[in-house]
Structure formats: structure tokens, C-alpha cells
Design a protein around this motif. Structure first.
Motif, PDB file in Angstrom:
ATOM      1  N   GLY A   1       3.490  13.045  10.219  1.00 34.87           N
ATOM      2  CA  GLY A   1       2.620  13.588   9.174  1.00 34.87           C
ATOM      3  C   GLY A   1       3.352  14.417   8.135  1.00 34.87           C
ATOM      4  N   HIS A   2       4.503  14.981   8.497  1.00 37.60           N
ATOM      5  CA  HIS A   2       5.259  15.804   7.564  1.00 37.60           C
ATOM      6  C   HIS A   2       6.232  14.983   6.727  1.00 37.60           C
ATOM      7  CE1 HIS A   2       7.766  15.208  11.089  1.00 37.60           C
ATOM      8  NE2 HIS A   2       8.828  15.545  10.370  1.00 37.60           N
ATOM      9  N   LEU A   3       6.333  13.686   7.012  1.00 37.79           N
ATOM     10  CA  LEU A   3       7.264  12.824   6.294  1.00 37.79           C
ATOM     11  C   LEU A   3       6.576  12.140   5.120  1.00 37.79           C
ATOM     12  CD1 LEU A   3       9.070  11.132   9.344  1.00 37.79           C
ATOM     13  CD2 LEU A   3       9.794  13.158   8.037  1.00 37.79           C
ATOM     14  N   SER A   4       7.364  11.478   4.304  1.00 42.62           N
ATOM     15  CA  SER A   4       6.829  10.770   3.144  1.00 42.62           C
ATOM     16  C   SER A   4       5.937   9.612   3.578  1.00 42.62           C
ATOM     17  CB  SER A   4       7.982  10.238   2.293  1.00 42.62           C
ATOM     18  OG  SER A   4       7.509   9.346   1.297  1.00 42.62           O
ATOM     19  N   LEU A   5       4.963   9.261   2.731  1.00 37.01           N
ATOM     20  CA  LEU A   5       4.090   8.122   3.001  1.00 37.01           C
ATOM     21  C   LEU A   5       4.861   6.817   3.128  1.00 37.01           C
ATOM     22  CD1 LEU A   5       0.945   8.669   0.723  1.00 37.01           C
ATOM     23  CD2 LEU A   5       0.946   8.355   3.194  1.00 37.01           C
TER      24      LEU A   5
ATOM     25  N   LEU B   1       0.820  -1.212   0.000  1.00 35.22           N
ATOM     26  CA  LEU B   1       0.000   0.000   0.000  1.00 35.22           C
ATOM     27  C   LEU B   1       0.855   1.263   0.000  1.00 35.22           C
ATOM     28  CD1 LEU B   1      -2.822  -0.928   2.545  1.00 35.22           C
ATOM     29  CD2 LEU B   1      -3.173  -0.250   0.174  1.00 35.22           C
ATOM     30  N   THR B   2       1.856   1.290   0.838  1.00 33.23           N
ATOM     31  CA  THR B   2       2.631   2.521   1.018  1.00 33.23           C
ATOM     32  C   THR B   2       3.651   2.744  -0.099  1.00 33.23           C
ATOM     33  OG1 THR B   2       4.149   1.320   2.473  1.00 33.23           O
ATOM     34  CG2 THR B   2       2.343   2.516   3.506  1.00 33.23           C
ATOM     35  N   LEU B   3       4.111   1.665  -0.737  1.00 34.45           N
ATOM     36  CA  LEU B   3       5.135   1.792  -1.782  1.00 34.45           C
ATOM     37  C   LEU B   3       4.587   1.533  -3.176  1.00 34.45           C
ATOM     38  CD1 LEU B   3       8.022  -0.176   0.011  1.00 34.45           C
ATOM     39  CD2 LEU B   3       7.606   2.299   0.017  1.00 34.45           C
ATOM     40  N   ALA B   4       3.281   1.424  -3.314  1.00 32.34           N
ATOM     41  CA  ALA B   4       2.674   1.080  -4.609  1.00 32.34           C
ATOM     42  C   ALA B   4       3.166   2.005  -5.722  1.00 32.34           C
ATOM     43  CB  ALA B   4       1.156   1.156  -4.504  1.00 32.34           C
ATOM     44  N   PRO B   5       3.688   1.430  -6.811  1.00 31.43           N
ATOM     45  CA  PRO B   5       4.176   2.264  -7.926  1.00 31.43           C
ATOM     46  C   PRO B   5       3.068   2.743  -8.853  1.00 31.43           C
ATOM     47  CG  PRO B   5       4.550  -0.046  -8.411  1.00 31.43           C
ATOM     48  CD  PRO B   5       3.965  -0.001  -7.034  1.00 31.43           C
TER      49      PRO B   5
END
Length: 443
Positions: free
Chosen positions: A166-170, A101-105
Motif C-alpha cells: 500500500g505504501h508503494l507506487s500504483l 489500468l496501472t500505467l495509464a498515462p
């Protein structure tokens, strides 16, 4: 029917039963941690993939339907493999899904990951409640409220982390998978099997005690499951999950889109809700014993109506956050008490049919675990009906404004008032002793 353990340590010992209780609490924690980790990031997923509220509603619909499929599959598989194996499988599926989910291309991978997560959700939902109901029957006192409290504790931990990151990457969310990975190998209650030979009449129960059980011939005569009272309790569970899923899935979106909350603070829709819910659930056993099920549910329904109305009419996001906090406290006990009631109804009906137990005095024998597991797996479907209505209808009805969707939940939560007595059937008792909990007390 006599039962024996197949594999694992002797669950008759108090220390082993305590270990299983810790393991089940950890599984609830993992489920809440993963679920809230994902739902608090929904606004960012919407932005990343360019999705609107209607599309998100359809994705949530798919997830809920597949969770129902997972629960149905569990019902059939646990008859042969036990709930512990399926619980581990569900947790390991989450280990795979979270990074996907978080790294889906691409959006297609994202959608596929949601589908698999739906299946895992159903597996873990059903099996954690199966394990907790069995523990409750072994201990002879309320266990479900605190077990669900650990679900909430996991959700709180996830919400706090979401606020801090919250300010960081997904992509930071990939580390969420560590939690279900570790907990998948905890010592859950092992499978029990019917003893092929031996003298019927005694079986080891929880905390090192023994209890009488029916012979295979008598147990086979157990009558049909009384689905009417289970349907009534299930209706209350539907109402709860409508409000709960609306808060978890759409609360952050309401704060972000309708009330202008800063992007890194949208998790506040979930955090106060979960904190209030956790406090009430962890104290739930004492509250039920002191006040009774019916008053707690009826008062909670009235307070929940006011809380949802406050959310729907909030002039600013801090007011809505306060409404979510009150909502969390007011409906916290509905879900655990519903699963507890379903388990008692299944156990008491089996005892009544097998050896003439009393519906008001509780089961006279150890509950047939396979029968109770089957009831819990089917009862879990009410969870997804409520989640479907809460997640999908809140979005669809509130397509113009989410406030309208929360008004719908406010009206429907009042149905808990007439449904409350259905939650109070049966009693819990320690093996070989008088009842220690009377859920009917206080109504």
C-alpha cells in the motif's frame, strides 16, 4: 444424444477430470485475484485521477454493462468453440488490461482499460461457472461452493498483497497480470460435440464411469427451459451481489472517507470479508449435505442483515471491519448455490422432457452441456444486475454518506428468506447411482 470429445485428453479418466478440476479452481483464483487487486486500489485511483464517488459509480456502471455484454457473447460463441477457449480469451484480455489500468498515462486510457476489463470479466465469469457446473454434474456432488472458495482465496491473496504494498507506487500492480497469464493455459474441460453417427444410449461420464444418454431424436424433443424457477434463484443472486459488490467496491472507500482508516489499511474492508467467505465456501459441500440449502440461506440472510447494519452504524473503522467479516461468512454460499441450482434446473428439465426423468429424482441422463452452458451464460446476467445495484446505487444513494448505501443493502438482503426454497430444486447423483446430495434436505 451421444457426445464425443473433440480435442484434448480423454475426460472420462479420473486423472484427467481431476486435472480439469484443478484448472477450473485456478481460473476462479485468477478471477478473484485480479478483481480484488483492482477494487482495493479504487481509493488510490480516485485520488490519482481526481474522481469523485459519482464519477466512479458511472465507471463501474460501464464496466458492469460491458461484463453483461461479454457474458452474452460467450453464450453464443461457446456453442461452436466451447467454454475453455473463451475462458482462455478472457484471462488473456486481463493480461493486457491490468498494465493499461496501472500505467495509464491519461484518464482516457484508464477509462478504456476499465471498459475492456468489463468485457473480460463477463467472459471469465460465465465460462468458469460453465466449467464448474459441468464438473459438478460429472462428479455428482457439490463442486460450486469450493470452486467459488478458490475465487475468494485469490481475492484474499490480492488483499494481502495490497496491504503489504500500500505504501508503494500504483505501478506495482502491473505484476498482477502474471497470474491470469499463467492460468490461461491450464487444461480445462474440452469442448464436446454431438456424435454424428453411432449407437445412442451410452456416453462416458466423469471418473471413468459410463452413463446412459438419450438418442439424438429423443434429445431433440427436450422441452423449453423453465425460466420461472431460474428467475427466482437469479433474484437471490442479485441480492447477494448487491451486498458483495457494495463490500468489495465501497468498503475500502467507506473506511477511508467516512471512518478515517489509514490509507494503507483500507484493504481491511475486504480482507476479513474474504477470509470468512473462503472458510465457509471451502466447507460448503459438507455444510449443504449436513444442513440443507434452505436453512443455510435463511439463517445467513438474518445474520447478513445484522452485519450490514453494524457496518452502516459503525462508530469506528475496526467495528466496520468486524461487520464485513460477519457479512462474508453469512452470504458466502449464495452465489455458488445459485449457479448450482440453475445448472440442476436446466439438466433436470432436459431429462424430464427427453426420457421422462423425475424433477425430484434428478436427471436420468447426462445433462446436455450446450443447453446447460446457455442457461449459465444467461443466468450470469443476474450477477451484473446485482453488481450494478450494489456498486452504482450504493454510491449514488450514499453520495452524501456511504452509510445510507449500506443500510439499503441490509434491508434488501432479507429477501433471501422467502427466496431460499427456490435454490433447493433437484438432486445431484453420481452417474449410474443413487443420488448423493439432496439439496432439499433440512428445510
Amino acid at each position: 444424444m451421444s457426445i464425443i470429445q473433440t480435442g484434448g485428453s480423454d475426460v472420462a479418466g479420473g486423472s484427467s477430470l481431476t486435472g480439469a478440476r484443478v484448472a477450473v479452481a485456478a481460473a476462479f483464483f485468477a478471477q478473484g485475484f485480479v478483481f480484488i487487486s483492482l477494487t482495493t486500489r479504487l481509493p488510490r485511483f480516485l485520488e490519482r485521477w481526481g474522481l469523485d464517488e459519482v464519477t466512479l459509480s458511472l465507471l463501474l456502471l460501464m464496466m458492469v454493462l460491458l461484463a453483461g455484454v461479454g457474458s452474452l457473447v460467450t453464450e453464443h460463441v461457446v456453442r461452436h468453440s466451447g467454454s475453455a477457449l473463451m475462458l482462455r480469451l478472457g484471462l488473456l484480455l486481463m493480461v493486457v488490461v491490468v498494465p493499461a489500468l496501472t500505467l495509464a498515462p491519461a484518464v482516457g486510457v484508464f477509462v478504456g482499460a476499465i471498459a475492456v476489463y468489463g468485457l473480460a470479466l463477463g467472459l471469465v465469469d460465465a465460462t468458469t461457472n460453465m466449467q464448474a457446473v459441468d464438473l459438478e454434474h460429472r462428479y455428482g456432488r457439490p463442486i460450486l461452493p469450493s470452486a467459488h472458495g478458490y475465487w475468494t482465496t485469490g481475492g484474499i491473496s490480492a488483499a494481502v498483497i495490497a496491504l503489504a504494498t500500500g505504501h508503494l507506487s500504483l505501478t506495482v500492480g502491473v505484476f498482477v497480470a502474471v497470474v491470469p497469464l499463467v492460468i490461461a493455459f491450464a487444461p480445462y474441460l474440452p469442448r464436446v460435440a454431438r456424435e454424428p453417427q453411432g449407437t445412442p444410449g451410452m456416453s462416458y461420464g466423469g471418473a471413468g464411469l459410463t452413463r446412459p444418454v438419450a438418442s439424438p431424436v429423443v434429445a431433440a424433443a427436450a422441452g423449453p427451459i423453465p425460466w420461472r424457477p431460474i428467475w427466482l434463484v437469479g433474484s437471490g443472486l442479485v441480492v447477494f451481489y448487491m451486498a458483495d459488490t457494495a463490500a468489495a467496491a465501497w468498503g475500502p472507500v467507506l473506511l477511508a472517507l467516512d471512518l478515517g482508516a489509514p490509507g494503507n489499511l483500507v484493504a481491511l474492508a475486504t480482507l476479513p470479508y474474504l477470509v470468512a467467505s473462503m472458510v465457509v465456501r471451502l466447507a460448503g459441500g459438507l455444510l449443504v449435505t449436513r444442513f440443507g440449502v434452505v436453512p443455510l440461506l435463511r439463517i445467513g440472510a438474518v445474520v447478513a442483515f445484522g452485519a450490514l447494519a453494524l457496518v452502516a452504524l459503525a462508530p469506528s473503522w475496526p467495528v466496520a471491519v468486524a461487520g464485513f467479516a460477519v457479512l462474508g461468512a453469512s452470504i458466502a454460499l449464495v452465489a455458488p448455490l445459485s449457479f448450482s441450482a440453475a445448472g440442476r434446473i436446466a439438466a433436470v428439465s432436459a431429462a424430464d422432457s427427453a426420457i421422462g426423468g423425475s424433477a425430484t429424482g434428478g436427471p436420468a441422463t447426462e445433462p446436455d452441456r450446450a443447453r446447460t452452458d446457455a442457461v449459465i451464460a444467461r443466468f450470469n446476467q443476474f450477477n451484473y444486475v446485482g453488481a450494478l445495484l450494489g456498486a452504482v446505487l450504493t454510491g449514488l444513494v450514499g453520495a452524501f454518506s456511504l452509510r445510507i448505501g449500506f443500510i439499503l443493502s441490509a434491508v434488501l438482503v432479507l429477501a433471501l428468506i422467502p427466496l431460499a426454497p427456490a435454490f433447493a430444486r433437484g438432486t445431484l447423483r453420481r452417474p449410474g447411482s443413487e443420488p448423493v446430495t439432496d439439496p432439499v434436505a433440512g428445510h
